[in-house]
Design a protein around this motif. Structure first.
Motif, PDB file in Angstrom:
ATOM      1  N   LEU A  13      11.822  -6.624   3.699  1.00  0.00           N
ATOM      2  CA  LEU A  13      13.282  -6.530   3.666  1.00  0.00           C
ATOM      3  C   LEU A  13      13.937  -7.906   3.704  1.00  0.00           C
ATOM      4  O   LEU A  13      14.938  -8.144   3.030  1.00  0.00           O
ATOM      5  CB  LEU A  13      13.782  -5.671   4.832  1.00  0.00           C
ATOM      6  CG  LEU A  13      13.541  -4.171   4.725  1.00  0.00           C
ATOM      7  CD1 LEU A  13      13.944  -3.473   6.020  1.00  0.00           C
ATOM      8  CD2 LEU A  13      14.286  -3.592   3.548  1.00  0.00           C
ATOM      9  N   ALA A  14      13.371  -8.821   4.483  1.00  0.00           N
ATOM     10  CA  ALA A  14      13.919 -10.177   4.548  1.00  0.00           C
ATOM     11  C   ALA A  14      13.816 -10.876   3.192  1.00  0.00           C
ATOM     12  O   ALA A  14      14.772 -11.512   2.734  1.00  0.00           O
ATOM     13  CB  ALA A  14      13.203 -10.987   5.622  1.00  0.00           C
ATOM     14  N   ALA A  15      12.671 -10.749   2.534  1.00  0.00           N
ATOM     15  CA  ALA A  15      12.507 -11.354   1.206  1.00  0.00           C
ATOM     16  C   ALA A  15      13.423 -10.680   0.190  1.00  0.00           C
ATOM     17  O   ALA A  15      14.032 -11.347  -0.656  1.00  0.00           O
ATOM     18  CB  ALA A  15      11.051 -11.241   0.765  1.00  0.00           C
ATOM     19  N   PHE A  16      13.550  -9.362   0.268  1.00  0.00           N
ATOM     20  CA  PHE A  16      14.423  -8.601  -0.634  1.00  0.00           C
ATOM     21  C   PHE A  16      15.874  -9.058  -0.496  1.00  0.00           C
ATOM     22  O   PHE A  16      16.558  -9.313  -1.490  1.00  0.00           O
ATOM     23  CB  PHE A  16      14.286  -7.105  -0.298  1.00  0.00           C
ATOM     24  CG  PHE A  16      14.933  -6.181  -1.278  1.00  0.00           C
ATOM     25  CD1 PHE A  16      14.264  -5.799  -2.423  1.00  0.00           C
ATOM     26  CD2 PHE A  16      16.201  -5.676  -1.045  1.00  0.00           C
ATOM     27  CE1 PHE A  16      14.860  -4.941  -3.323  1.00  0.00           C
ATOM     28  CE2 PHE A  16      16.796  -4.825  -1.931  1.00  0.00           C
ATOM     29  CZ  PHE A  16      16.122  -4.450  -3.091  1.00  0.00           C
ATOM     30  N   ILE A  17      16.338  -9.191   0.756  1.00  0.00           N
ATOM     31  CA  ILE A  17      17.713  -9.643   0.989  1.00  0.00           C
ATOM     32  C   ILE A  17      17.904 -11.067   0.505  1.00  0.00           C
ATOM     33  O   ILE A  17      18.925 -11.392  -0.104  1.00  0.00           O
ATOM     34  CB  ILE A  17      18.071  -9.502   2.486  1.00  0.00           C
ATOM     35  CG1 ILE A  17      18.272  -8.035   2.830  1.00  0.00           C
ATOM     36  CG2 ILE A  17      19.319 -10.293   2.835  1.00  0.00           C
ATOM     37  CD1 ILE A  17      18.535  -7.776   4.290  1.00  0.00           C
ATOM     38  N   THR A  18      16.928 -11.930   0.734  1.00  0.00           N
ATOM     39  CA  THR A  18      17.045 -13.316   0.295  1.00  0.00           C
ATOM     40  C   THR A  18      17.148 -13.409  -1.222  1.00  0.00           C
ATOM     41  O   THR A  18      18.025 -14.100  -1.757  1.00  0.00           O
ATOM     42  CB  THR A  18      15.835 -14.133   0.796  1.00  0.00           C
ATOM     43  OG1 THR A  18      15.764 -14.036   2.213  1.00  0.00           O
ATOM     44  CG2 THR A  18      15.942 -15.582   0.382  1.00  0.00           C
ATOM     45  N   VAL A  19      16.277 -12.705  -1.928  1.00  0.00           N
ATOM     46  CA  VAL A  19      16.277 -12.765  -3.399  1.00  0.00           C
ATOM     47  C   VAL A  19      17.581 -12.219  -3.963  1.00  0.00           C
ATOM     48  O   VAL A  19      18.225 -12.854  -4.811  1.00  0.00           O
ATOM     49  CB  VAL A  19      15.056 -12.000  -3.966  1.00  0.00           C
ATOM     50  CG1 VAL A  19      15.201 -11.775  -5.456  1.00  0.00           C
ATOM     51  CG2 VAL A  19      13.774 -12.744  -3.662  1.00  0.00           C
ATOM     52  N   PHE A  20      18.000 -11.052  -3.490  1.00  0.00           N
ATOM     53  CA  PHE A  20      19.201 -10.452  -4.063  1.00  0.00           C
ATOM     54  C   PHE A  20      20.473 -11.151  -3.601  1.00  0.00           C
ATOM     55  O   PHE A  20      21.482 -11.099  -4.306  1.00  0.00           O
ATOM     56  CB  PHE A  20      19.244  -8.946  -3.783  1.00  0.00           C
ATOM     57  CG  PHE A  20      18.383  -8.182  -4.740  1.00  0.00           C
ATOM     58  CD1 PHE A  20      18.798  -7.952  -6.039  1.00  0.00           C
ATOM     59  CD2 PHE A  20      17.140  -7.721  -4.358  1.00  0.00           C
ATOM     60  CE1 PHE A  20      18.008  -7.265  -6.932  1.00  0.00           C
ATOM     61  CE2 PHE A  20      16.334  -7.031  -5.252  1.00  0.00           C
ATOM     62  CZ  PHE A  20      16.770  -6.806  -6.537  1.00  0.00           C
ATOM     63  N   SER A  21      20.452 -11.826  -2.452  1.00  0.00           N
ATOM     64  CA  SER A  21      21.611 -12.639  -2.058  1.00  0.00           C
ATOM     65  C   SER A  21      21.765 -13.824  -2.996  1.00  0.00           C
ATOM     66  O   SER A  21      22.881 -14.154  -3.407  1.00  0.00           O
ATOM     67  CB  SER A  21      21.456 -13.132  -0.626  1.00  0.00           C
ATOM     68  OG  SER A  21      21.443 -12.071   0.268  1.00  0.00           O
ATOM     69  N   ILE A  22      20.654 -14.442  -3.331  1.00  0.00           N
ATOM     70  CA  ILE A  22      20.699 -15.562  -4.270  1.00  0.00           C
ATOM     71  C   ILE A  22      21.158 -15.085  -5.648  1.00  0.00           C
ATOM     72  O   ILE A  22      21.987 -15.722  -6.303  1.00  0.00           O
ATOM     73  CB  ILE A  22      19.332 -16.271  -4.327  1.00  0.00           C
ATOM     74  CG1 ILE A  22      19.056 -16.983  -3.005  1.00  0.00           C
ATOM     75  CG2 ILE A  22      19.268 -17.246  -5.493  1.00  0.00           C
ATOM     76  CD1 ILE A  22      17.656 -17.506  -2.861  1.00  0.00           C
ATOM     77  N   LEU A  23      20.638 -13.935  -6.094  1.00  0.00           N
ATOM     78  CA  LEU A  23      21.070 -13.391  -7.378  1.00  0.00           C
ATOM     79  C   LEU A  23      22.555 -13.013  -7.367  1.00  0.00           C
ATOM     80  O   LEU A  23      23.235 -13.149  -8.392  1.00  0.00           O
ATOM     81  CB  LEU A  23      20.231 -12.168  -7.744  1.00  0.00           C
ATOM     82  CG  LEU A  23      18.801 -12.439  -8.193  1.00  0.00           C
ATOM     83  CD1 LEU A  23      18.044 -11.134  -8.364  1.00  0.00           C
ATOM     84  CD2 LEU A  23      18.794 -13.227  -9.486  1.00  0.00           C
ATOM     85  N   THR A  24      23.064 -12.561  -6.221  1.00  0.00           N
ATOM     86  CA  THR A  24      24.469 -12.185  -6.120  1.00  0.00           C
ATOM     87  C   THR A  24      25.384 -13.362  -6.399  1.00  0.00           C
ATOM     88  O   THR A  24      26.386 -13.223  -7.100  1.00  0.00           O
ATOM     89  CB  THR A  24      24.772 -11.612  -4.721  1.00  0.00           C
ATOM     90  OG1 THR A  24      23.977 -10.457  -4.515  1.00  0.00           O
ATOM     91  CG2 THR A  24      26.236 -11.251  -4.573  1.00  0.00           C
ATOM     92  N   VAL A  25      25.046 -14.520  -5.890  1.00  0.00           N
ATOM     93  CA  VAL A  25      25.940 -15.665  -6.036  1.00  0.00           C
ATOM     94  C   VAL A  25      25.627 -16.532  -7.251  1.00  0.00           C
ATOM     95  O   VAL A  25      26.435 -17.389  -7.613  1.00  0.00           O
ATOM     96  CB  VAL A  25      25.953 -16.534  -4.761  1.00  0.00           C
ATOM     97  CG1 VAL A  25      26.498 -15.756  -3.596  1.00  0.00           C
ATOM     98  CG2 VAL A  25      24.586 -17.089  -4.450  1.00  0.00           C
ATOM     99  N   THR A  26      24.486 -16.326  -7.894  1.00  0.00           N
ATOM    100  CA  THR A  26      24.150 -17.178  -9.033  1.00  0.00           C
ATOM    101  C   THR A  26      24.344 -16.514 -10.390  1.00  0.00           C
ATOM    102  O   THR A  26      24.347 -17.209 -11.399  1.00  0.00           O
ATOM    103  CB  THR A  26      22.691 -17.661  -8.941  1.00  0.00           C
ATOM    104  OG1 THR A  26      21.819 -16.532  -8.873  1.00  0.00           O
ATOM    105  CG2 THR A  26      22.500 -18.558  -7.729  1.00  0.00           C
ATOM    106  N   THR A  27      24.485 -15.201 -10.446  1.00  0.00           N
ATOM    107  CA  THR A  27      24.650 -14.548 -11.734  1.00  0.00           C
ATOM    108  C   THR A  27      26.045 -14.809 -12.294  1.00  0.00           C
ATOM    109  O   THR A  27      27.001 -15.010 -11.549  1.00  0.00           O
ATOM    110  CB  THR A  27      24.383 -13.030 -11.637  1.00  0.00           C
ATOM    111  OG1 THR A  27      24.423 -12.474 -12.930  1.00  0.00           O
ATOM    112  CG2 THR A  27      25.420 -12.362 -10.775  1.00  0.00           C
ATOM    113  N   THR A  28      26.144 -14.829 -13.624  1.00  0.00           N
ATOM    114  CA  THR A  28      27.434 -15.067 -14.255  1.00  0.00           C
ATOM    115  C   THR A  28      28.182 -13.780 -14.563  1.00  0.00           C
ATOM    116  O   THR A  28      29.366 -13.806 -14.839  1.00  0.00           O
ATOM    117  CB  THR A  28      27.250 -15.858 -15.573  1.00  0.00           C
ATOM    118  OG1 THR A  28      26.381 -15.128 -16.434  1.00  0.00           O
ATOM    119  CG2 THR A  28      26.682 -17.231 -15.291  1.00  0.00           C
ATOM    120  N   ARG A  29      27.510 -12.665 -14.509  1.00  0.00           N
ATOM    121  CA  ARG A  29      28.155 -11.365 -14.761  1.00  0.00           C
ATOM    122  C   ARG A  29      28.643 -10.778 -13.439  1.00  0.00           C
ATOM    123  O   ARG A  29      27.876 -10.634 -12.487  1.00  0.00           O
ATOM    124  CB  ARG A  29      27.181 -10.407 -15.424  1.00  0.00           C
ATOM    125  CG  ARG A  29      26.659 -10.931 -16.731  1.00  0.00           C
ATOM    126  CD  ARG A  29      27.033  -9.980 -17.810  1.00  0.00           C
ATOM    127  NE  ARG A  29      26.515 -10.464 -19.077  1.00  0.00           N
ATOM    128  CZ  ARG A  29      27.260 -10.552 -20.146  1.00  0.00           C
ATOM    129  NH1 ARG A  29      28.514 -10.186 -20.099  1.00  0.00           N
ATOM    130  NH2 ARG A  29      26.750 -10.978 -21.267  1.00  0.00           N
TER     131      ARG A  29
END
Length: 170
Positions: A13-29
């Motif tokens: 869960l910690a890795a999942f949250i880390t990856v998707f948090s980074i994707l949340t702020v870095t995606t352009t869509r």
């Protein structure tokens, strides 16, 4: 350190949250960003379920992952075009964010390395009835949740009215 199922689920869960948090702020869509935020909020509910707080996990899913993300998507779809992309990040902002992230990581590592984590003794779980929780939710005394609930509802109403006004100007 003993590797148990709870430990494996915690790190997943910690890795999942880390990856998707980074994707949340870095995606352009923008809509993808809201979807990644939804995944982060579901994984946060997973932490609550892992700790045995089933009521908080359920509230996390219903209120945050359900209501607020739907409100965000509703406001985004009202105020932007279908293929709307976020603007490219300026290099100085990227380095400022990277520096802030590194400082945060150093602080977290310092706390983890200096804190002595002591295993909790066998604590007996106390189940609180729904009637008691309901009385605390609607009470207006020191530990009641009526005032924060009303403040959040006014904030969400202001967000919806603001989104409608922005969409109406176009």
């Amino acid at each position: 350190m003993e590797l148990t199922l709870e430990t494996v689920v915690f790190y997943f869960l910690a890795a999942f949250i880390t990856v998707f948090s980074i994707l949340t702020v870095t995606t352009t869509r923008i809509v993808r960003s809201a979807t990644y935020l939804l995944f982060v909020l579901f994984a946060t509910a997973g932490f609550y379920f892992l700790m045995g707080y089933s009521f908080l996990g359920s509230v996390q899913i219903m209120v945050y992952a359900g209501g607020i993300v739907v409100l965000y998507v509703f406001a985004i779809l009202l105020t932007s075009g279908e293929g709307d992309k976020a603007s490219k990040m300026v290099r100085s902002r990227f380095f400022a964010g990277l520096g802030t992230s590194l400082v945060g990581a150093v602080i977290v590592l310092f706390v983890i390395l200096k804190h002595k984590f002591i295993a909790a003794a066998d604590v007996e779980a106390v189940e609180i009835g729904m009637k008691t929780i309901g009385h605390h939710m609607i009470s207006s005394d020191k530990y009641g949740y009526l005032l924060p609930f009303e403040a959040v509802s006014v904030l969400l109403l202001a967000c919806m009215v603001g989104g409608l006004l922005i969409a109406r100007k176009r």
